[in-house]
Design an enzyme around this catalytic site. Sequence first.
Site, mmCIF file in Angstrom:
data_model
loop_
_atom_site.group_PDB
_atom_site.id
_atom_site.type_symbol
_atom_site.label_atom_id
_atom_site.label_comp_id
_atom_site.label_asym_id
_atom_site.label_seq_id
_atom_site.Cartn_x
_atom_site.Cartn_y
_atom_site.Cartn_z
ATOM 1 N N ASP A 288 -4.107 5.734 13.567
ATOM 2 C CA ASP A 288 -2.776 6.088 14.021
ATOM 3 C C ASP A 288 -1.765 5.398 13.096
ATOM 4 O O ASP A 288 -2.130 4.585 12.234
ATOM 5 C CB ASP A 288 -2.565 5.721 15.500
ATOM 6 C CG ASP A 288 -1.480 6.592 16.131
ATOM 7 O OD1 ASP A 288 -0.700 7.207 15.381
ATOM 8 O OD2 ASP A 288 -1.402 6.656 17.371
HETATM 9 C C1 BGC Z 1 1.460 8.562 17.471
HETATM 10 C C2 BGC Z 1 0.507 9.685 17.135
HETATM 11 C C3 BGC Z 1 1.104 10.588 16.094
HETATM 12 C C4 BGC Z 1 1.465 9.767 14.891
HETATM 13 C C5 BGC Z 1 2.004 10.576 13.734
HETATM 14 C C6 BGC Z 1 2.011 7.880 16.241
HETATM 15 O O1 BGC Z 1 3.057 7.033 16.567
HETATM 16 O O2 BGC Z 1 0.804 7.626 18.292
HETATM 17 O O3 BGC Z 1 0.202 10.394 18.303
HETATM 18 O O4 BGC Z 1 0.220 11.617 15.784
HETATM 19 O O5 BGC Z 1 2.428 8.805 15.265
HETATM 20 O O6 BGC Z 1 3.272 11.025 13.954
#
Ligand code: BGC
Length: 761
Positions: A288
């Site tokens: 993530d």
């Molecule tokens: C979130 C994810 C997301 C990623 C990319 C993160 O902060 O937890 O769900 O896909 O950002 O935007």
Amino acid sequence: MNKNTSLFVIFAVSLMLGLSSCGSKSTANKMDNFVDSLMAQMTIEEKLGQLNLPVTGDIVTGQAQSSDIAGAIRAGRVGGLFNLKGSEAIREIQRIAVEESRLGIPLVFGMDVIHGYETVFPIPLAIACTWDEQAVEMVGRISALEATADGICWTFSPMVDICCDARWGRIAESFGEDPYLVSTLAKAMVKGYQQTDLSDTTSMMACVKHFALYGAPEGGRDYNNVELSRYRMYNDYLPPYRATVEAGVGSVMASFNTVEGVPATCNSWLLTDLLRNDWGFKGFVVSDYTAIAEMLNHGVAADLREAAELSLKAGLDMDMVSHGLLLLQDDPKLVEYVNQACRRILVAKHQLGLFENPYRYCNSERRQKDILTQSNRDDARRVARESFVLLKNEKNTLPLKKQSTIALIGPLANTRANMSGTWAVAAVSDKYKTLKEGLEDAVKGKGKVLYAKGCNLTYDPVLEAHATMFGREMRDNRSVQALRDEALRIARQADVIVAAMGESSEFSGECASRTDLTMPDAQADLLKELKETGKPIVLLNFSGRPVILNWEAENLPAILQVWFGGSETADAVADVIFGDYTPSGKLAVAFPRSVGQLPMTYRHYNTGRPLPEGEDKFHKFVSCYMDCPNSPLYPFGFGLTYTQLDYGTLALNQNTLSKANKEVKATIEVKNTGKYDADEIVQLYIRDVVCNPVRPIAELRSWQKIHLAAGESKTVEFTITPDMLGFYTADGLWTVPTGEYHIMVGANSRDLQKLALQYEE
Ligand code: BGC
């Protein structure tokens, strides 16, 4: 040989080698040969570059030329980019990768396409309330069609985190509290995104997230630690991730949280033992956002390099934004891991057809043809109205007559930007209607819509600013009294008040945990004043989570939970409140009575001191609260319609199921005795009555969504098979014990009929 020629030669040779075998084996061989040859030419730096995924939200074409990202791409230090919108910008950046890097390896372009692209569907929690697999598959399908028409071939969806805690704002992105419902819908979503062939230019690779257990943070606070036994993980939280792996999901995102004290990002039990060795996952795992760097805050690594090494060794393949894996070029002991991760990413790119044509998702004609079309919008409107849940409808307050004079009041009544809900990265809000416009269109020539905002979201401007980020501001600078007076004035002129209230879109979502889930203060006060006018009030409750509606349930005649319905919210609400469509949604997560009950789920285990059956008030020395019933205000599976649905008596064709007779049929008649055609979601739950370890008091194991015209009745038949009775042991082994089970069928998880079933060897 220049890079384009060399990639072409590799492609051609692998094609020839592949022709010597046959069928899908031949395709796999071709791909392996191609990846082998390509990797043989790559330096360790270039391999690590494939594992690097920076964010590019604000790059525009011109900037890309000169930005650091462009330099990194030229140097072969970038494997993909995400959240860049627009096929022209994507084409230009792809050109830099293909024409200006040494080996010309194309980038993969990802985005958080969470509930639609420019055509925005309801938030996932709302979509789940349709209990409609075909609709969910269609959501995936249309999302993929639109995103791939604009350069995107990879989405960070579906999010399948089980969540029983409405404090956690990301519950909005989930399919709710139940592992069976979530698993079923998640599989449908993956199928919709990927279809059967990833190389189809309208298919988009899915990424299941957040692996694992992210939906159970302590205290409902985002990113927080998770503490669960393996027994609960296997049975309650892991099944949806596994279901998507079985459905062929192309990638997995590791979660931010720790699992058993180890951040998921470097948790080898999760990323290798479970995901790959037990479940057979073949795709790649991405971290993530900055999660590798965050391992320093977790306190599991002393510096970024160590964090990166731990992650890579645990089975992580791609680094979102931390730039940590790039640091691992000088350790021969890591080469094997780097090769493995690089191979997985190149394979995914190959499957997406990017080596064949890096620009295959950048077709400007498709933009016109496939994005935000009337047909996509009509489908989104249908899903939206299917997702609304009628929580209360005293004296048939709803549906309203189009001939009425309606006082439309509330901070959500006239805001375009808030209709899509959280995580709508590609939304084009100026093309969507406000609720006011939707209702005005619906009553045109018949009735009248009077509008007043009535109040701000909350009295506290700071809280309101946090809850309306990303251009979704809606604060009105008039005084509380001026806003209120205007609302009361129009309310007195109307036949009915429609109150559009609740949360703004960013009041839920990422980093939007809340400890108070009652109606925000300014709106709660206004509702009380409006009630004093004596006019009937229909509350359209907007929220990205279950909220606490005790006062509203006691004092208002009608409540329709509309969540955030996406780009077509306005028309979909009109369809439902004027009776062109009978609401049929059922809650994918319960609405509590108090934050003190959270986390809560109907799938709980009995204690040694449960409340007596059918009772819900305080008993000394029994497992209950002194100041609140145990039950939720609205249970899982609950939802009303405009018609009257009568359930007959549940019957089983036999009382014993065994390996020999294989299945038992449960039947129940449902009759529509009211005046409206309606859909009904008939639910089947099972309980293993005596078991060691203990099992939940009920578990959803099947459902059927049926259509009943007014006056029509249907007999719903469920087939019960042994696999519906089983569970996972704490070691992750599937087991189906013999003994007594309860088979329960009804309209929701609370109102069930029960029969006993014996399971024998
Ligand atoms: C979130 C994810 C997301 C990623 C990319 C993160 O902060 O937890 O769900 O896909 O950002 O935007």
